[in-house]
Write a protein that holds these residues in place. Sequence first.
Motif, PDB file in Angstrom:
ATOM      1  N   MET A   1     -11.236  16.474  13.514  1.00 38.37           N
ATOM      2  CA  MET A   1     -12.682  15.574  12.850  1.00 38.37           C
ATOM      3  C   MET A   1     -11.554  13.928  13.548  1.00 38.37           C
ATOM      4  SD  MET A   1     -13.711  14.167   9.299  1.00 38.37           S
ATOM      5  CE  MET A   1     -14.437  15.330   8.806  1.00 38.37           C
ATOM      6  N   LYS A   2     -12.477  13.741  14.625  1.00 39.55           N
ATOM      7  CA  LYS A   2     -11.952  11.799  15.580  1.00 39.55           C
ATOM      8  C   LYS A   2     -12.617  11.228  14.375  1.00 39.55           C
ATOM      9  CE  LYS A   2     -12.541  14.519  19.845  1.00 39.55           C
ATOM     10  NZ  LYS A   2     -13.044  14.283  21.008  1.00 39.55           N
ATOM     11  N   ILE A   3     -11.166  10.553  14.501  1.00 41.66           N
ATOM     12  CA  ILE A   3     -11.409   9.441  13.366  1.00 41.66           C
ATOM     13  C   ILE A   3     -10.719   8.004  13.999  1.00 41.66           C
ATOM     14  CG2 ILE A   3     -10.473   8.272  11.004  1.00 41.66           C
ATOM     15  CD1 ILE A   3     -11.792  10.630  10.334  1.00 41.66           C
ATOM     16  N   ALA A   4     -11.114   7.345  13.896  1.00 39.90           N
ATOM     17  CA  ALA A   4     -10.817   5.710  14.546  1.00 39.90           C
ATOM     18  C   ALA A   4     -10.710   5.031  13.251  1.00 39.90           C
ATOM     19  CB  ALA A   4     -11.898   5.475  14.869  1.00 39.90           C
ATOM     20  N   LEU A   5     -10.151   3.926  13.085  1.00 43.62           N
ATOM     21  CA  LEU A   5      -9.709   2.938  11.899  1.00 43.62           C
ATOM     22  C   LEU A   5      -9.560   1.167  12.248  1.00 43.62           C
ATOM     23  CD1 LEU A   5      -5.833   4.358  10.685  1.00 43.62           C
ATOM     24  CD2 LEU A   5      -8.515   4.627  10.025  1.00 43.62           C
ATOM     25  N   LEU A   6     -10.643   0.928  12.087  1.00 44.03           N
ATOM     26  CA  LEU A   6     -11.499  -1.153  12.813  1.00 44.03           C
ATOM     27  C   LEU A   6     -10.019  -1.367  11.828  1.00 44.03           C
ATOM     28  CD1 LEU A   6     -14.526  -0.349  13.094  1.00 44.03           C
ATOM     29  CD2 LEU A   6     -12.948   0.496  14.634  1.00 44.03           C
ATOM     30  N   GLU A   7      -9.593  -2.795  12.571  1.00 44.37           N
ATOM     31  CA  GLU A   7      -8.968  -4.099  11.737  1.00 44.37           C
ATOM     32  C   GLU A   7      -7.714  -3.325  10.564  1.00 44.37           C
ATOM     33  OE1 GLU A   7     -10.165  -6.911  13.592  1.00 44.37           O
ATOM     34  OE2 GLU A   7     -10.025  -5.222  14.468  1.00 44.37           O
ATOM     35  N   VAL A   8      -6.496  -3.280  11.665  1.00 41.55           N
ATOM     36  CA  VAL A   8      -5.670  -1.923  10.435  1.00 41.55           C
ATOM     37  C   VAL A   8      -4.432  -2.796  10.003  1.00 41.55           C
ATOM     38  CG1 VAL A   8      -6.038   0.094  12.069  1.00 41.55           C
ATOM     39  CG2 VAL A   8      -4.583  -1.246  12.822  1.00 41.55           C
ATOM     40  N   SER A   9      -4.555  -4.423  10.761  1.00 43.97           N
ATOM     41  CA  SER A   9      -3.600  -5.322   9.293  1.00 43.97           C
ATOM     42  C   SER A   9      -3.784  -5.502   8.785  1.00 43.97           C
ATOM     43  CB  SER A   9      -3.757  -6.380  10.648  1.00 43.97           C
ATOM     44  OG  SER A   9      -2.837  -6.553  11.446  1.00 43.97           O
ATOM     45  N   HIS A  10      -4.894  -5.054   7.391  1.00 42.41           N
ATOM     46  CA  HIS A  10      -5.083  -5.253   6.546  1.00 42.41           C
ATOM     47  C   HIS A  10      -4.192  -4.010   5.742  1.00 42.41           C
ATOM     48  CE1 HIS A  10      -7.269  -4.627   2.918  1.00 42.41           C
ATOM     49  NE2 HIS A  10      -7.974  -5.358   2.982  1.00 42.41           N
ATOM     50  N   TRP A  11      -3.671  -4.697   4.604  1.00 47.67           N
ATOM     51  CA  TRP A  11      -2.762  -3.901   3.763  1.00 47.67           C
ATOM     52  C   TRP A  11      -3.197  -2.807   3.168  1.00 47.67           C
ATOM     53  CZ3 TRP A  11      -5.994  -8.541   2.778  1.00 47.67           C
ATOM     54  CH2 TRP A  11      -6.966  -7.881   1.418  1.00 47.67           C
ATOM     55  N   HIS A  12      -4.354  -2.082   3.192  1.00 43.87           N
ATOM     56  CA  HIS A  12      -4.638  -1.277   2.166  1.00 43.87           C
ATOM     57  C   HIS A  12      -4.451  -0.209   3.586  1.00 43.87           C
ATOM     58  CE1 HIS A  12      -7.055  -2.585  -1.191  1.00 43.87           C
ATOM     59  NE2 HIS A  12      -6.033  -2.484  -1.468  1.00 43.87           N
ATOM     60  N   VAL A  13      -3.979  -0.517   4.740  1.00 46.29           N
ATOM     61  CA  VAL A  13      -3.844   0.385   5.663  1.00 46.29           C
ATOM     62  C   VAL A  13      -3.008   1.831   5.164  1.00 46.29           C
ATOM     63  CG1 VAL A  13      -4.429   1.304   8.301  1.00 46.29           C
ATOM     64  CG2 VAL A  13      -5.784  -0.309   8.137  1.00 46.29           C
ATOM     65  N   PRO A  14      -2.149   0.921   5.254  1.00 46.55           N
ATOM     66  CA  PRO A  14      -0.175   2.462   5.479  1.00 46.55           C
ATOM     67  C   PRO A  14      -1.087   3.224   4.223  1.00 46.55           C
ATOM     68  CG  PRO A  14       0.300  -0.038   5.673  1.00 46.55           C
ATOM     69  CD  PRO A  14      -1.588  -0.215   5.658  1.00 46.55           C
ATOM     70  N   LEU A  15      -2.009   2.607   3.558  1.00 51.60           N
ATOM     71  CA  LEU A  15      -2.145   3.495   2.454  1.00 51.60           C
ATOM     72  C   LEU A  15      -3.035   4.925   2.274  1.00 51.60           C
ATOM     73  CD1 LEU A  15      -2.649   1.401  -0.924  1.00 51.60           C
ATOM     74  CD2 LEU A  15      -0.253   1.951  -0.983  1.00 51.60           C
ATOM     75  N   TYR A  16      -4.057   4.778   3.842  1.00 55.28           N
ATOM     76  CA  TYR A  16      -4.366   5.787   3.989  1.00 55.28           C
ATOM     77  C   TYR A  16      -3.710   7.037   5.132  1.00 55.28           C
ATOM     78  CZ  TYR A  16      -9.063   3.398   2.610  1.00 55.28           C
ATOM     79  OH  TYR A  16      -9.710   3.071   1.990  1.00 55.28           O
ATOM     80  N   VAL A  17      -3.382   6.044   6.030  1.00 52.45           N
ATOM     81  CA  VAL A  17      -2.156   6.735   7.029  1.00 52.45           C
ATOM     82  C   VAL A  17      -1.737   8.150   6.881  1.00 52.45           C
ATOM     83  CG1 VAL A  17      -0.191   6.211   8.486  1.00 52.45           C
ATOM     84  CG2 VAL A  17      -2.177   4.795   8.001  1.00 52.45           C
ATOM     85  N   PRO A  18      -0.688   8.525   5.790  1.00 51.44           N
ATOM     86  CA  PRO A  18      -0.888   9.905   5.113  1.00 51.44           C
ATOM     87  C   PRO A  18      -1.728  10.542   5.216  1.00 51.44           C
ATOM     88  CG  PRO A  18       0.587   8.084   4.256  1.00 51.44           C
ATOM     89  CD  PRO A  18      -0.126   7.169   5.040  1.00 51.44           C
TER      90      PRO A  18
END
Length: 342
Positions: A1-18
């Motif tokens: 599955m190909k995923i994109a992340l938009l506007e990754v300076s948001h503080w929640h993004v690191p919680l998604y990355v793992p």
Amino acid sequence: MKIALLEVSHWHVPLYVPALEQPGIEVVAVSDSDRLKGSGIATRLGCKEYNSVENLLANEQPDFVFAFGRHPELPRIGKLLVERRIPFSLEKPCGTNADQVAELRKLAEAAGVYVAVPLNFRMGEVLDTLSEINGTLPTDITNFAVRFIVGPPSRYINAGASWMTDPAIAGGGSTINVGTHFIDLFLLLTGKPVSTVSAMMSSRCHGEQIEDHSVVTMRSEDGTVGVVETGYAFPSAADIKREFTFTIGSRKAYVQGGNDQIAYRLRDQLELGTQTRRVPFDTDLFYPLFVDKVLGEMAAGVKPFSGLREAEDMMRIMDAAYASAQAGGAPQLVQNSSPVRE
């Protein structure tokens, strides 16, 4: 599955990355118009970085998108994804007022596009434990009170999100930021529309334009009262980030939570006394669960467990809360709040 992340300076993004580093998932691109964290995240995930949402969408064809951004930009980002028929998750509160969320919801429904919203207290062990204690997710709530006090607004400034202290951009302070979850939880547990809201808000703790302490009182159409207290007043440190306590009563049980423990008393078995269970309250743990759940739902072709309709119902109450605070706490009627409980 190909995923994109938009506007990754948001503080929640690191919680998604793992959760996005699992086998079977390929993050193909990220966007970061703030140019703060995109390069580091793109390097970690081994993907391309773009300087805008538009540039990413012009060059990539992801299967699914996790979209973040400043609150006023979220409806526009959502519309771009709906136009391209890309299923996605949109960071709460999905806009700065309910009408923006309603417009996006209608567009997504008409296009048949899957849209999830991370109202994450709909998952996790707290809700599971409530269901176990009551025999099912309780529908007969008699009282509901939540206190969720997090760290100071400087956390957002230090994270490169100083816009969170500007009410013209963020839409408000602790209420619209963290109160969202518990307003939604009240709707879920009562299964009834909220008819009236009153609220008082203060910025005495830090003196910012946004509120750093808020008490929102909701009354559902059947008379159930819920209270949500939020703030940016907790002296956070590495050992403890926030205060999270709650009391939720049903016809069967009286449940109190705090410090990673739930204590409860069964009304028809008082001889058992107060019983306790250890339950993790760290809300950061919900985000990997959310990733797995929404990707599974999208792949299975089912509707989201939490989507734009739930976000709209929550934001109707949010709008009334801010109107009440502006009016000195005067009760406000809620328009078009109609949660549907499956």
